[in-house]
Design a protein around this motif. Structure first.
Motif, PDB file in Angstrom:
ATOM      1  N   GLY A 269       0.729  -1.117  -0.101  1.00  0.00           N
ATOM      2  CA  GLY A 269       0.064  -0.070   0.053  1.00  0.00           C
ATOM      3  C   GLY A 269       0.826   1.160   0.010  1.00  0.00           C
ATOM      4  N   ARG A 270       1.988   1.049   0.714  1.00  0.00           N
ATOM      5  CA  ARG A 270       3.022   2.416   0.740  1.00  0.00           C
ATOM      6  C   ARG A 270       3.340   2.550  -0.620  1.00  0.00           C
ATOM      7  NH1 ARG A 270       8.810   2.742   3.913  1.00  0.00           N
ATOM      8  NH2 ARG A 270       8.827   5.254   3.462  1.00  0.00           N
ATOM      9  N   ILE A 271       3.824   1.488  -1.301  1.00  0.00           N
ATOM     10  CA  ILE A 271       4.481   1.756  -2.504  1.00  0.00           C
ATOM     11  C   ILE A 271       3.635   1.998  -3.655  1.00  0.00           C
ATOM     12  CG2 ILE A 271       5.555   0.417  -4.474  1.00  0.00           C
ATOM     13  CD1 ILE A 271       6.790  -1.529  -2.266  1.00  0.00           C
ATOM     14  N   ALA A 272       2.326   1.554  -3.623  1.00  0.00           N
ATOM     15  CA  ALA A 272       1.281   1.757  -4.671  1.00  0.00           C
ATOM     16  C   ALA A 272       0.789   3.243  -4.600  1.00  0.00           C
ATOM     17  CB  ALA A 272       0.002   0.748  -4.354  1.00  0.00           C
ATOM     18  N   PHE A 273       0.984   3.835  -3.452  1.00  0.00           N
ATOM     19  CA  PHE A 273       0.185   5.398  -3.390  1.00  0.00           C
ATOM     20  C   PHE A 273       1.698   6.280  -3.136  1.00  0.00           C
ATOM     21  CE2 PHE A 273      -3.589   2.977  -2.208  1.00  0.00           C
ATOM     22  CZ  PHE A 273      -4.543   3.815  -2.767  1.00  0.00           C
ATOM     23  N   ALA A 274       2.648   5.779  -3.480  1.00  0.00           N
ATOM     24  CA  ALA A 274       3.828   6.576  -3.518  1.00  0.00           C
ATOM     25  C   ALA A 274       3.896   7.894  -4.296  1.00  0.00           C
ATOM     26  CB  ALA A 274       5.230   5.639  -3.986  1.00  0.00           C
ATOM     27  N   PRO A 275       3.170   7.901  -5.533  1.00  0.00           N
ATOM     28  CA  PRO A 275       2.997   9.103  -6.533  1.00  0.00           C
ATOM     29  C   PRO A 275       2.017  10.223  -5.789  1.00  0.00           C
ATOM     30  CG  PRO A 275       2.590   7.198  -7.829  1.00  0.00           C
ATOM     31  CD  PRO A 275       2.682   6.527  -6.167  1.00  0.00           C
ATOM     32  N   ILE A 276       1.406   9.852  -4.697  1.00  0.00           N
ATOM     33  CA  ILE A 276       0.671  10.839  -4.131  1.00  0.00           C
ATOM     34  C   ILE A 276       1.415  11.383  -2.741  1.00  0.00           C
ATOM     35  CG2 ILE A 276      -1.543  11.799  -3.019  1.00  0.00           C
ATOM     36  CD1 ILE A 276      -2.718   9.431  -4.837  1.00  0.00           C
ATOM     37  N   PRO A 277       1.981  12.171  -2.402  1.00  0.00           N
ATOM     38  CA  PRO A 277       2.893  12.615  -1.242  1.00  0.00           C
ATOM     39  C   PRO A 277       2.123  12.289   0.152  1.00  0.00           C
ATOM     40  CG  PRO A 277       3.307  14.336  -2.965  1.00  0.00           C
ATOM     41  CD  PRO A 277       1.995  13.406  -3.275  1.00  0.00           C
ATOM     42  N   ASN A 278       2.575  11.417   0.799  1.00  0.00           N
ATOM     43  CA  ASN A 278       2.107  11.257   2.267  1.00  0.00           C
ATOM     44  C   ASN A 278       0.717  10.582   2.346  1.00  0.00           C
ATOM     45  OD1 ASN A 278       4.331  11.454   4.051  1.00  0.00           O
ATOM     46  ND2 ASN A 278       3.116  12.732   5.173  1.00  0.00           N
ATOM     47  N   VAL A 279       0.084   9.970   1.335  1.00  0.00           N
ATOM     48  CA  VAL A 279      -1.018   9.266   1.403  1.00  0.00           C
ATOM     49  C   VAL A 279      -0.992   7.995   1.143  1.00  0.00           C
ATOM     50  CG1 VAL A 279      -3.389   9.303   0.117  1.00  0.00           C
ATOM     51  CG2 VAL A 279      -2.437  11.520   0.366  1.00  0.00           C
TER      52      VAL A 279
ATOM     53  N   ALA B 196       6.507  -3.830   8.150  1.00  0.00           N
ATOM     54  CA  ALA B 196       6.032  -2.939   6.929  1.00  0.00           C
ATOM     55  C   ALA B 196       6.859  -2.011   6.496  1.00  0.00           C
ATOM     56  CB  ALA B 196       4.711  -2.691   7.249  1.00  0.00           C
ATOM     57  N   ALA B 197       7.412  -1.434   7.380  1.00  0.00           N
ATOM     58  CA  ALA B 197       8.468  -0.067   7.361  1.00  0.00           C
ATOM     59  C   ALA B 197       9.962  -0.662   6.673  1.00  0.00           C
ATOM     60  CB  ALA B 197       8.619   0.543   8.796  1.00  0.00           C
ATOM     61  N   LEU B 198      10.148  -1.697   7.419  1.00  0.00           N
ATOM     62  CA  LEU B 198      11.605  -2.353   7.034  1.00  0.00           C
ATOM     63  C   LEU B 198      11.710  -2.912   5.522  1.00  0.00           C
ATOM     64  CD1 LEU B 198      14.474  -3.068   7.709  1.00  0.00           C
ATOM     65  CD2 LEU B 198      13.586  -5.129   8.784  1.00  0.00           C
ATOM     66  N   SER B 199      10.548  -3.766   5.152  1.00  0.00           N
ATOM     67  CA  SER B 199      10.509  -4.175   3.898  1.00  0.00           C
ATOM     68  C   SER B 199      10.126  -3.281   2.605  1.00  0.00           C
ATOM     69  CB  SER B 199       9.354  -5.498   3.978  1.00  0.00           C
ATOM     70  OG  SER B 199       8.153  -4.744   4.208  1.00  0.00           O
ATOM     71  N   SER B 200       9.479  -2.280   3.019  1.00  0.00           N
ATOM     72  CA  SER B 200       9.059  -1.278   2.134  1.00  0.00           C
ATOM     73  C   SER B 200      10.122  -0.307   1.635  1.00  0.00           C
ATOM     74  CB  SER B 200       7.954  -0.458   2.522  1.00  0.00           C
ATOM     75  OG  SER B 200       8.115   0.376   3.543  1.00  0.00           O
ATOM     76  N   ASN B 201      10.872  -0.089   2.675  1.00  0.00           N
ATOM     77  CA  ASN B 201      12.512   0.509   2.282  1.00  0.00           C
ATOM     78  C   ASN B 201      13.566  -0.139   1.675  1.00  0.00           C
ATOM     79  OD1 ASN B 201      11.605   2.777   3.744  1.00  0.00           O
ATOM     80  ND2 ASN B 201      12.605   2.915   5.797  1.00  0.00           N
ATOM     81  N   PHE B 202      13.322  -1.205   1.433  1.00  0.00           N
ATOM     82  CA  PHE B 202      14.147  -1.885   0.198  1.00  0.00           C
ATOM     83  C   PHE B 202      13.690  -1.296  -1.129  1.00  0.00           C
ATOM     84  CE2 PHE B 202      14.452  -5.204   3.477  1.00  0.00           C
ATOM     85  CZ  PHE B 202      15.926  -5.192   3.252  1.00  0.00           C
ATOM     86  N   PHE B 203      12.588  -0.619  -1.158  1.00  0.00           N
ATOM     87  CA  PHE B 203      12.422   0.009  -2.356  1.00  0.00           C
ATOM     88  C   PHE B 203      12.439   1.642  -2.254  1.00  0.00           C
ATOM     89  CE2 PHE B 203       9.977  -2.749  -5.266  1.00  0.00           C
ATOM     90  CZ  PHE B 203       9.565  -3.692  -4.522  1.00  0.00           C
ATOM     91  N   PHE B 204      12.150   2.247  -1.164  1.00  0.00           N
ATOM     92  CA  PHE B 204      12.518   3.543  -0.901  1.00  0.00           C
ATOM     93  C   PHE B 204      13.762   3.855  -0.417  1.00  0.00           C
ATOM     94  CE2 PHE B 204       7.911   2.738  -0.357  1.00  0.00           C
ATOM     95  CZ  PHE B 204       7.443   3.715  -1.386  1.00  0.00           C
ATOM     96  N   GLY B 205      14.457   2.901  -0.082  1.00  0.00           N
ATOM     97  CA  GLY B 205      15.901   3.247   0.368  1.00  0.00           C
ATOM     98  C   GLY B 205      16.328   2.986   1.987  1.00  0.00           C
ATOM     99  N   GLN B 206      17.021   2.337   2.411  1.00  0.00           N
ATOM    100  CA  GLN B 206      17.430   2.093   3.917  1.00  0.00           C
ATOM    101  C   GLN B 206      18.252   3.238   4.454  1.00  0.00           C
ATOM    102  OE1 GLN B 206      15.741   0.041   5.476  1.00  0.00           O
ATOM    103  NE2 GLN B 206      15.200  -1.706   4.138  1.00  0.00           N
TER     104      GLN B 206
END
Length: 565
Positions: free
Chosen positions: A45-55, A81-91
């Motif tokens: 969900g965090r990755i899917a809505f990344a184009p909309i800032p903070n939503v 969820a935070a740890l795994s999604s940051n493999f996309f957004f950067g650790q």
């Protein structure tokens, strides 16, 4: 030592403590799988809505996990969820802050679940908005710690610059919650209730396995009452109000429902040398004259997979439907109509739309129901039956159900039990009714603790005598068979209508009791057709302690990352 290093170190210690806490709860594999699934959903969900800032729906999902599953699972969903999604957004040094932030949101959800076990849509939305603000301010503080001179002015500057993002986060949280929050919470709560496992030492597990049937293992507290009821059966297959008393339809019906809730099939329940419970019901079908008795018997037949349209030469379904009037009411009474709806649902009959509309129209302003109809004083027993009927008719998310469940929860006494009428003393039958109604509405009875009381299942277990009989109250032992039968359905805990009960193998039909033997039926009763297929038996088991395996979390994170990549 830099401020960044110090903050990461402190947060890492706190996160490690949280992981160890979760491990020490010894989560069963099904809960571990559910936590992993929710963490993956939150990360996606965090990755899917990344184009909309903070939503993003992440905060809502984590809060709901804590609300429905408890503090430790909620913390784990947020942190993973935070740890795994940051493999996309950067650790980076922000990762421990995000893990701690969402972990704390899971704890916030658990606290809300204890404070408001049945929060409504608006309350959940407000909690999600607060969680978004809390998480945003925590991350603002992380920027201040990691990238500033640590002055008050710098802190205010970071908070001011973060206002648009925090507002977007809060608005998104509210929108997501209003859209799917209550449905997700209800689903998670029911899942948690069905998979609840009581951890016991290995020796105790072996002892239990040798002394009670598998069906009772899934519901602690049902074995002795079930054995007591089985021993109270008369040779004619029926039950009296107490052991040794003559059989009657009323007591036989409630005993049958209680035993069915623990997995006993009425065609396999009989005393040594006697006839089966089902045979008793068939031979006494002509005694079913009032609508309530017909509906109660149909509830038994529905769980047994027996066709009520041709039972003992009579159509019980036809007799029941003949009592329905033009408004949809049965005998113009709330409880009679509720039992009729439950009976039709149990046996695959057609529930009329007017039936449920009429029931809902009889709800009092306080959310409760009266036996006769709207305007009479609301009662616990009188509210639970229509609540279960409305849920059985497919309207479990209706406002009427929420109001009725809230009414029930408000009536709980400090001893954990429920009274017949508001303000009265607790008794086992009203408590059993309340539990079934609350379970039907999606509430976990173990979490129903008004003003620090014990839970209602604990109250029922406290009334269980050494013989297995459940007392009516602290001061009364009236009609122990009836009371124990009703209590068993709540201890299971299973609302009406009961799910289909499969026939057991010949060596597992009854719990071993002093005066009853588990022998096959000597001569089968006349064949009846089942109106719906019987599902395969569900295996029940107990869990025993497992050694700590921290490596599971490395595998969990790795698996989530592999799925997301």
């Amino acid at each position: 030592m830099t401020a960044t290093f110090a903050s990461v170190a402190v947060l890492s210690v706190g996160l490690l403590a949280g992981f160890v806490w979760w491990e020490r709860t010894r989560p069963p594999s099904r809960l571990l799988a559910l936590v992993a699934t929710l963490a993956a959903l939150a990360a996606i969900g965090r990755i899917a809505f990344a184009p909309i800032p903070n939503v993003k729906p992440t905060t809502d999902i984590v809060l709901f996990a804590g609300f429905a599953l408890g503090a430790a699972p909620g913390f784990m969903v947020g942190a993973v969820a935070a740890l795994s999604s940051n493999f996309f957004f950067g650790q980076g040094p922000w990762t421990p802050w995000q893990m701690a932030g969402w972990g704390l949101v899971g704890l916030l959800g658990a606290g809300l679940g204890r404070l408001l076990p049945r929060a409504n849509r608006v309350q959940l939305a407000l909690a999600c908005a607060f969680a978004g603000l809390f998480y945003g301010e925590l991350l603002n503080a992380s920027l201040w710690v990691n990238y500033s001179d640590h002055s008050v002015g710098a802190l205010l500057a970071y908070m001011g610059r973060g206002v648009p993002f925090d507002v977007a986060h809060m608005v998104g949280n509210v929108a997501f919650c209003l859209a799917f929050g209550p449905a997700l919470v209800t689903a998670l709560t029911r899942f948690e209730l069905r998979m609840h496992v009581r951890w016991v030492p290995v020796a105790a597990s072996v002892l239990l396995a040798l002394t009670i049937v598998p069906a009772a293992l899934a519901a602690p507290g049902t074995a002795k009452p079930a054995a007591y009821l089985t021993s109270a059966q008369n040779a004619d297959g029926g039950f009296g109000g107490a052991p040794g008393q003559g059989s009657s339809e009323l007591y036989t019906g409630w005993a049958a429902l209680g035993l069915q809730a623990t997995g006993r099939h009425p065609a396999q329940l009989k005393r040594d040398g006697g006839v089966t419970l089902l045979a008793y019901l068939r031979s006494h079908v002509d005694e079913l004259r009032d609508t309530g008795a017909v509906a109660r018997t149909m509830l038994v037949l529905g769980a047994a997979g027996v066709d009520p349209s041709d039972f003992g030469g009579r159509s019980l379904e036809g007799q029941l439907l003949s009592a329905r009037d033009g408004s949809g009411a049965f005998d113009d009474r709330v409880n009679t109509t509720a039992f009729a709806v439950l009976a039709l649902k149990a046996t695959g009959g057609e529930i009329g739309g007017d039936d449920v509309r009429w029931l809902k129209s009889q709800q009092n302003p306080d959310g409760g129901f009266n036996f006769a109809g709207k305007g009479g004083a609301s009662g616990v027993d009188d509210t639970s039956a229509p609540l279960q009927a409305i849920v059985a008719a497919g309207q479990g998310s209706s406002r009427a159900v929420r109001r009725a469940a809230s009414f029930l929860a408000r009536q709980q006494n400090r001893d954990g039990g429920f009274p017949l009428s508001p303000g009265g003393a607790s008794n086992a039958q009203s408590t059993a009714w309340a539990v079934q109604g609350l379970v039907a509405a999606g509430r976990n009875p173990l979490a129903v603790r008004r003003r620090g009381s014990r839970d209602p299942l604990g109250y029922l277990r406290s009334l269980t005598a050494p013989s297995g009989a459940v007392r009516y109250s602290r001061t009364s032992t009236q009609t122990p068979v009836w009371v124990t039968g009703q209590a068993l359905a709540a201890l299971a805990p299973t609302p009406f209508p009961l799910p289909p009960v499969p026939r057991q193998a010949p060596d597992a039909r009854n719990a071993p009791v002093p005066t009853a033997t588990a022998t096959p039926t000597a001569s089968p009763a006349p064949t009846t057709t089942s109106r719906r297929p019987k599902p395969a038996p569900t295996a029940a088991s107990t869990a025993v302690g497992a050694p700590v395996d921290i490596g599971r979390y490395a595998r969990l994170v790795g698996a989530l990352t592999a799925v997301l990549v």
